[in-house]
Design a protein around this motif. Sequence first.
Motif, short mmCIF file in Angstrom:
data_model
loop_
_atom_site.label_atom_id
_atom_site.label_comp_id
_atom_site.label_asym_id
_atom_site.label_seq_id
_atom_site.Cartn_x
_atom_site.Cartn_y
_atom_site.Cartn_z
N THR A 287 37.65 31.19 37.70
CA THR A 287 36.40 31.30 38.44
C THR A 287 36.60 31.63 39.92
O THR A 287 35.75 32.29 40.52
CB THR A 287 35.60 30.00 38.33
OG1 THR A 287 36.41 28.90 38.78
CG2 THR A 287 35.18 29.75 36.88
N SER A 288 37.71 31.17 40.50
CA SER A 288 37.94 31.41 41.92
C SER A 288 39.42 31.61 42.22
O SER A 288 40.28 31.01 41.57
CB SER A 288 37.43 30.24 42.78
OG SER A 288 36.01 30.18 42.77
N SER A 321 36.92 37.27 39.92
CA SER A 321 36.77 35.88 40.35
C SER A 321 36.24 35.85 41.79
O SER A 321 36.39 36.83 42.53
CB SER A 321 38.12 35.15 40.31
OG SER A 321 38.74 35.26 39.05
N GLY A 409 42.98 37.02 40.54
CA GLY A 409 41.55 37.06 40.85
C GLY A 409 40.92 38.39 40.50
O GLY A 409 39.75 38.46 40.11
N GLY A 412 40.43 38.12 36.81
CA GLY A 412 39.47 37.10 36.40
C GLY A 412 39.93 36.27 35.23
O GLY A 412 39.14 35.57 34.60
#
Length: 428
Positions: A287-288, A321, A409, A412
Amino acid sequence: MQDATAQMALLQFMSAGVPQTAVPSSVHCDHLLLGRFGSDKDLPIALEANHEVFEFLGSVSNKYGVGFWKPGSGIIHQVVLENYAFPGGMMIGTDSHTPNAGGLGMVAVGVGGSDAVDVMAGFPWEVKYPKLVGVKLTGKLNGWTSPKDVILKLLGIMTVKGGTNKIVEYFGEGVASLSCTGKGTITNMGAELGATTSVFPFDESMARYLSATNRAALADLARKYKHLVTADAEVEKDPAKYYDEVIEIDLSTLEPHIVGPHTPDLARPISALKAEVKAKGYSNNLTSALIGSCTNSSYEDISRAADVANQALSHGVKTKSNLFISPGSEQVFETVKRDGFLATLEEAGGVVLTNSCGPCIGQWKRDDIKDGTKNSIVTSFNRNFRGRNDSNAETESFITSPELTVAMGLAGRLDFDPLHDELTGADG
């Protein structure tokens, strides 16, 4: 001292009845800044929310001759590396990652506030006599491998308890190939080993850094007394005779590593993570991705991250992300902004937070995930204990280098291996 621990320390020091500190001291406002919207909005909110604390720290510092670094000026350990650290010095700091200065050849130890008060009042500082661990570095880093991988590999070997009451000293031919800020990354996370401190010998990478930060005279002084800030020849020749423990890492064959979740010593090469995600049921929904912390927020770190983002942008790829960037200091912020790195990361989808600790210490307000939702994040931070970064116990936090953080990221996915996997760009 950082702003969270400095409050009680300065209150205690005020009762000592002395006109100023016995040793050079400084306060750095880096902990009390929440990351959420981005620096432009987050900094004014923090200044209002913690106004009384910042005013107290500033006024007491001014009265007693303590250097005061205002909110937004940077993370204590990056600021110290840029301004205060020097080869052969000794320093204590009221933060566990004080050993970051070991990347500049300084014996720097994290302590409690009462220890700091004693020293500021002129009393001697005491510590249990430590054992010595020698880490011999051979070869040279290549490809995706970074200085971060050295300490992540070592964490896998020694664990989070293996450094307790020990000083970790790096030596060997591989040392000279590492940059000064790269060395700082490694000594910084010696805290995760439980080590008293970690230190590198003086070399030309440190001299270059001192010159680049307007301290060339210190570089010349270290060169003059090099025999005092480097390992003796007999130590390098027969390390087992002088160290209580010797560990050897070949930089040439070292693979990029990633650790976690929930502990920084659960280490494996990035190539092994894909199978582990499936076997252990880790959340593949990344998610991040977060770049920063006192461990990886230097100019070098952000430039490497931006290079990966730039390569992706050239093929029309942006992050899947959420991407957050926390520069280590005002100097880092201004130079990476000047050289276009921040613009590149923002174009890729990044949000630039304040020059502070931010999400690394839990100063992160998430609006994308409800508490209790299982998800994974990847960071270039130093700690990943359950709930540390976002207070959500179901967040699985993994730690790696800044460049791998960006790469993952972009995909993702937690199981993405940039060394072997590919992304499809807008250009096919």
